[in-house]
Write a protein that holds these residues in place. Structure first.
Motif, PDB file in Angstrom:
ATOM      1  N   VAL A   1      -1.350   9.984 -14.680  1.00 26.18           N
ATOM      2  CA  VAL A   1      -2.100   9.535 -13.967  1.00 26.18           C
ATOM      3  C   VAL A   1      -1.972  11.070 -12.793  1.00 26.18           C
ATOM      4  N   PHE A   2      -0.592  10.727 -12.606  1.00 30.27           N
ATOM      5  CA  PHE A   2      -0.520  11.365 -11.271  1.00 30.27           C
ATOM      6  C   PHE A   2       0.134  12.633 -11.881  1.00 30.27           C
ATOM      7  N   ASN A   3       0.043  13.670 -10.322  1.00 35.80           N
ATOM      8  CA  ASN A   3       0.560  14.996 -11.673  1.00 35.80           C
ATOM      9  C   ASN A   3       1.600  15.545 -11.132  1.00 35.80           C
ATOM     10  N   THR A   4       3.285  14.698 -11.799  1.00 33.66           N
ATOM     11  CA  THR A   4       3.759  15.243 -11.633  1.00 33.66           C
ATOM     12  C   THR A   4       4.456  16.378 -11.954  1.00 33.66           C
ATOM     13  N   PRO A   5       5.164  17.589 -10.972  1.00 35.90           N
ATOM     14  CA  PRO A   5       6.669  16.999 -10.006  1.00 35.90           C
ATOM     15  C   PRO A   5       5.460  16.949  -8.984  1.00 35.90           C
TER      16      PRO A   5
ATOM     17  N   LEU B   1       2.501  14.291   5.220  1.00 41.85           N
ATOM     18  CA  LEU B   1       1.338  13.721   6.277  1.00 41.85           C
ATOM     19  C   LEU B   1       1.865  14.993   7.475  1.00 41.85           C
ATOM     20  N   LEU B   2       2.727  15.669   8.264  1.00 41.16           N
ATOM     21  CA  LEU B   2       3.295  16.519   8.948  1.00 41.16           C
ATOM     22  C   LEU B   2       2.948  17.475   8.046  1.00 41.16           C
ATOM     23  N   LYS B   3       2.548  18.043   6.994  1.00 43.08           N
ATOM     24  CA  LYS B   3       2.584  19.249   6.529  1.00 43.08           C
ATOM     25  C   LYS B   3       1.772  19.691   5.778  1.00 43.08           C
ATOM     26  N   GLY B   4       1.229  18.292   5.755  1.00 40.45           N
ATOM     27  CA  GLY B   4      -1.029  18.607   6.061  1.00 40.45           C
ATOM     28  C   GLY B   4      -1.023  18.450   4.178  1.00 40.45           C
ATOM     29  N   GLU B   5      -0.510  18.156   3.747  1.00 35.32           N
ATOM     30  CA  GLU B   5      -0.250  18.047   2.229  1.00 35.32           C
ATOM     31  C   GLU B   5      -0.913  16.578   2.250  1.00 35.32           C
ATOM     32  N   ILE B   6      -2.465  16.146   2.045  1.00 40.51           N
ATOM     33  CA  ILE B   6      -2.827  14.870   2.756  1.00 40.51           C
ATOM     34  C   ILE B   6      -3.210  14.362   1.603  1.00 40.51           C
ATOM     35  N   GLU B   7      -3.423  14.907  -0.085  1.00 40.67           N
ATOM     36  CA  GLU B   7      -4.097  14.788  -0.846  1.00 40.67           C
ATOM     37  C   GLU B   7      -2.346  14.475  -2.599  1.00 40.67           C
ATOM     38  N   LYS B   8      -1.570  14.417  -1.311  1.00 40.47           N
ATOM     39  CA  LYS B   8      -0.519  14.183  -2.368  1.00 40.47           C
ATOM     40  C   LYS B   8      -0.056  13.587  -2.686  1.00 40.47           C
TER      41      LYS B   8
ATOM     42  N   GLY C   1      17.359  -6.231   1.353  1.00 38.20           N
ATOM     43  CA  GLY C   1      17.022  -6.265   2.941  1.00 38.20           C
ATOM     44  C   GLY C   1      16.797  -4.637   2.742  1.00 38.20           C
ATOM     45  N   MET C   2      16.919  -3.484   2.312  1.00 40.90           N
ATOM     46  CA  MET C   2      16.740  -2.035   2.748  1.00 40.90           C
ATOM     47  C   MET C   2      15.326  -2.143   1.977  1.00 40.90           C
ATOM     48  N   ALA C   3      15.526  -3.145   1.167  1.00 36.06           N
ATOM     49  CA  ALA C   3      13.689  -2.295   0.142  1.00 36.06           C
ATOM     50  C   ALA C   3      12.755  -2.571   1.740  1.00 36.06           C
ATOM     51  N   PHE C   4      13.473  -3.699   2.147  1.00 36.72           N
ATOM     52  CA  PHE C   4      11.877  -4.792   3.523  1.00 36.72           C
ATOM     53  C   PHE C   4      12.090  -4.170   4.632  1.00 36.72           C
ATOM     54  N   GLU C   5      13.533  -3.875   5.141  1.00 33.45           N
ATOM     55  CA  GLU C   5      13.324  -2.479   6.285  1.00 33.45           C
ATOM     56  C   GLU C   5      12.617  -1.425   5.744  1.00 33.45           C
ATOM     57  N   GLY C   6      11.772  -0.821   4.498  1.00 33.28           N
ATOM     58  CA  GLY C   6      10.862  -0.026   4.317  1.00 33.28           C
ATOM     59  C   GLY C   6       9.609  -0.593   4.113  1.00 33.28           C
ATOM     60  N   LEU C   7       9.421  -1.576   3.495  1.00 31.85           N
ATOM     61  CA  LEU C   7       7.904  -2.633   3.868  1.00 31.85           C
ATOM     62  C   LEU C   7       7.545  -1.905   4.868  1.00 31.85           C
ATOM     63  N   ASN C   8       8.820  -2.833   6.441  1.00 25.09           N
ATOM     64  CA  ASN C   8       8.408  -2.940   7.383  1.00 25.09           C
ATOM     65  C   ASN C   8       7.443  -1.994   7.843  1.00 25.09           C
ATOM     66  N   HIS C   9       8.278  -0.672   7.939  1.00 28.80           N
ATOM     67  CA  HIS C   9       7.953   0.659   8.825  1.00 28.80           C
ATOM     68  C   HIS C   9       6.391   1.419   8.003  1.00 28.80           C
ATOM     69  N   ALA C  10       6.468   0.969   6.597  1.00 29.48           N
ATOM     70  CA  ALA C  10       5.581   1.979   6.085  1.00 29.48           C
ATOM     71  C   ALA C  10       4.208   1.344   6.193  1.00 29.48           C
ATOM     72  N   GLY C  11       4.046  -0.356   6.747  1.00 28.67           N
ATOM     73  CA  GLY C  11       2.909  -1.530   6.304  1.00 28.67           C
ATOM     74  C   GLY C  11       2.365  -0.381   7.464  1.00 28.67           C
ATOM     75  N   VAL C  12       3.131   0.250   8.730  1.00 27.61           N
ATOM     76  CA  VAL C  12       2.146   0.500  10.551  1.00 27.61           C
ATOM     77  C   VAL C  12       1.926   2.172  10.296  1.00 27.61           C
ATOM     78  N   THR C  13       2.009   2.892   9.127  1.00 27.76           N
ATOM     79  CA  THR C  13       1.928   4.387   9.084  1.00 27.76           C
ATOM     80  C   THR C  13       0.867   4.588   8.365  1.00 27.76           C
ATOM     81  N   ASP C  14       0.679   5.441   8.111  1.00 27.96           N
ATOM     82  CA  ASP C  14      -1.021   6.374   7.399  1.00 27.96           C
ATOM     83  C   ASP C  14      -0.432   7.115   6.417  1.00 27.96           C
ATOM     84  N   ALA C  15       0.621   6.865   5.829  1.00 26.33           N
ATOM     85  CA  ALA C  15       1.213   7.564   4.716  1.00 26.33           C
ATOM     86  C   ALA C  15       1.037   7.032   3.341  1.00 26.33           C
ATOM     87  N   ASN C  16       0.745   8.190   2.798  1.00 28.55           N
ATOM     88  CA  ASN C  16       0.511   7.977   1.390  1.00 28.55           C
ATOM     89  C   ASN C  16       0.712   7.654   0.521  1.00 28.55           C
TER      90      ASN C  16
END
Length: 592
Positions: free
Chosen positions: A61-65, A133-140, A154-169
């Protein structure tokens, strides 16, 4: 394999030329390919068998790499490696100069992030997504694939906590099979089980509450459903979360039935999965079993003894105490930081805590060792399993750094027993009421002594042992390196001129014995199965320099480099701490 679909696939571009109805056949061929090679060569089996369909769907499905796929830990990445231009060299997996058993950036452009320890995928993929996002690669697209055992860290929860307040794809895929190496534990595991069984209302969804677009759980072995859902999620912007359920060992009945044993089963019969029996009669025990059985012995004598391990009860042999004293032994999951501070909390209440952590994983709890244990002089007993070179798991798993990173911590005792009996006595001595924390390091695998269950003896703290007298050269070893040294001295020229001292205590180091050595010999060789910089040899060097002794000193150990994968014997040769190299060094000095 000439008439198979797999023979036509070298990379994901080839994979995407197949029709969807061809993919189940490819999945079966991939399973057969992995089973055939791992049955003969060894490696991590169950995890990769469980994600065959999921891996195929992701690369389809995804265009790796270009789209970036990040694995967590990487035990489950064999299918990924086979589909990404490493099929022809897959048989070299985990061998010296072969491909790594884990994703590795220098090995392939498809390995977007190097892994081996758990719970890093969400943070890494989020970092990639935010940079895009910063590089304008919005479809990636950026996909983190994480297991139910790893996401509880704990580290996984730290990542989830941050990701939830971003627009990151970012797409987080939870591969939920209810097991890491041992079965998953904890309240989150119970929650995920309830979700799978339909017992938790969707409005009470933890992940949704963190601002993720949540879907699932879906069957991770149903290729049409997986592909349809991944295509749908590909069109959704922002943080997304897909809950996938899989079966570890899928496709090999015995591996499905005994998932712990078939995590890395060694060699087995490919057709049936039956593990070839090993004749272990009369062999010396594994250090892990010496630890486990000794802990049970001590716990019978001392009711204050507690056992703690972060997710490694089988590998560390803590399982013996968990069976014997289930209320006094705890698997806390993949949570090394929590394990250390939990041990510290128990120690404040007078409990005698044996905290068993693989050496490479204690690195993840370094601040807790300093701040929560050593600074407060709490007598936690750290048992550092897999210290030194561990072999085929490679750079992410070698216990190379523990001497160096512990050596600089005040009020921490470091012990390195040379054999099974000394490990027993280290553990016995540690629980007698020391007022400082102690770390006991020992290697993976078997020792040298069959008759090891001898009566306990108290060890004098900070005392070295002269194992052999000599006149010109003193070899100073710590830990199991004593065995290589003994063999080397027995086979060098003029062995009567070579003395051997074993230092079971790296800290505090025996300065009285070092004074005796500095006044007696012309040359010193130190040898350790840890990094030279900051290690045992460094402590010896400091003493000799401070005393302004004219002695020549040669430090042998792990060099200032990351040592890759191979057998322990091969890696010892690379590090020049094998018997043959020690003989060569002795003969050179004896000729001076």
């Amino acid at each position: 394999m000439s008439d198979t679909l797999l023979n036509t696939i070298n990379n994901p571009i080839d994979l995407r030329t197949l029709s969807e109805n061809q993919l189940p056949q490819l999945a079966q061929e991939l399973r057969s390919f992995i089973i055939d090679i791992i049955s003969r060569k060894g490696g991590h089996l169950g995890a990769s068998l469980g994600v065959v369909e999921l891996t195929v769907a992701l690369h389809y499905v995804f265009n790796t790499p270009e789209d970036q796929l990040v694995w967590d830990v990487g035990h489950q990445a064999y299918v990924h490696k086979i589909l990404t231009e490493r099929k022809e060299v897959f048989h070299t997996n985990r061998e010296l100069n072969g491909i790594s058993g884990f994703p590795k950036r220098s090995e392939s452009i498809y390995d977007t992030f190097g892994v081996g320890h758990s719970s890093t995928s969400i943070s890494a993929a989020l970092g990639m997504a935010m940079a895009s996002l910063l590089k304008g690669e919005i479809e990636k697209q950026h996909i983190a694939l994480i297991g139910d055992a790893s996401i509880a860290s704990g580290m996984a929860f730290e990542g989830l906590n941050h990701a939830g307040v971003t627009d990151a794809n970012l797409l987080v895929i939870l591969n939920d099979n209810a097991i890491g190496i041992d079965p998953s534990i904890g309240a989150l595991k119970d929650y995920l089980t309830a979700v799978k069984e339909g017992k938790n209302p969707r409005q009470n969804n933890i992940i949704k509450s963190l601002n993720f677009d949540y879907s699932g759980p879906i069957d991770g072995h149903d290729l049409p459903k997986l592909i349809a859902e991944l295509k749908r999620l590909k069109k959704i912007k922002g943080p997304k979360f897909l809950h996938v359920t899989t079966t570890k060992g899928k496709g090999l009945q015995l591996a499905e039935e005994d998932q712990v044993r078939y995590h890395a089963p060694g060699k087995f019969e490919a057709k049936t999965g039956k593990i070839y029996p090993k004749n272990e009669d009369g062999l010396p025990p594994k250090f892990q079993d010496v630890f486990g059985h000794t802990l049970v012995e001590l716990a019978k004598q001392n009711e204050k003894i507690i056992g703690i391990t972060p997710a490694m009860p089988t590998g560390s042999s803590m399982k013996y105490m968990m069976d014997a004293f289930p209320k006094r032994a705890f698997d806390v999951g993949i949570a090394e930081q929590h394990a250390v501070t939990l041990a510290a909390g128990m120690a404040t209440q007078g409990m005698v805590v044996f905290c068993n952590v693989y050496s490479t994983f204690l690195q993840r709890a370094y601040d807790q060792v300093i701040h929560d244990v050593a600074l407060q002089k709490l007598p936690v007993i750290f048992c550092l399993d897999r210290a030194g070179l561990v072999g085929e798991d490679g750079a992410t798993h070698h216990g190379a750094f523990d001497i160096a990173y512990l050596n600089c911590i005040p009020d921490l005792i470091i012990m390195a027993p040379k054999d099974e009996m000394e490990l027993r006595n280290c553990m016995y001595t540690a629980q007698l009421g020391l007022e400082k924390p102690i770390a006991i390091r020992y290697p993976r695998g078997r020792g040298e002594t069959k008759d090891w269950q001898k009566p306990f003896e108290k060890i004098e703290i900070g005392k070295a042992k002269k194992l052999k007298s000599g006149t010109k050269i003193a070899v100073l070893s710590t830990g199991i390196m004593a065995t290589n040294v003994e063999k080397a001295i027995a086979n060098c020229s003029n062995s009567e001129k070579v003395a051997h001292y074993h230092f079971p205590f790296i800290k505090p180091i025996d300065e009285n014995t070092l004074l005796e050595i500095s006044n007696t010999y012309e040359h010193i060789i130190t040898i350790e199965d840890g990094v030279i910089i900051g290690g045992f040899g460094s402590s010896v060097n400091k003493y000799i320099i401070d005393k302004k002794s004219p002695l020549s000193i040669l430090n042998l150990g792990i060099p200032d480099d990351f040592i890759e994968h191979g057998s322990v014997e091969e890696l010892q040769q690379i590090c020049k701490i094998d018997v043959k190299n020690i003989i060569n060094q002795l003969n050179i000095l004896l000729q001076l």
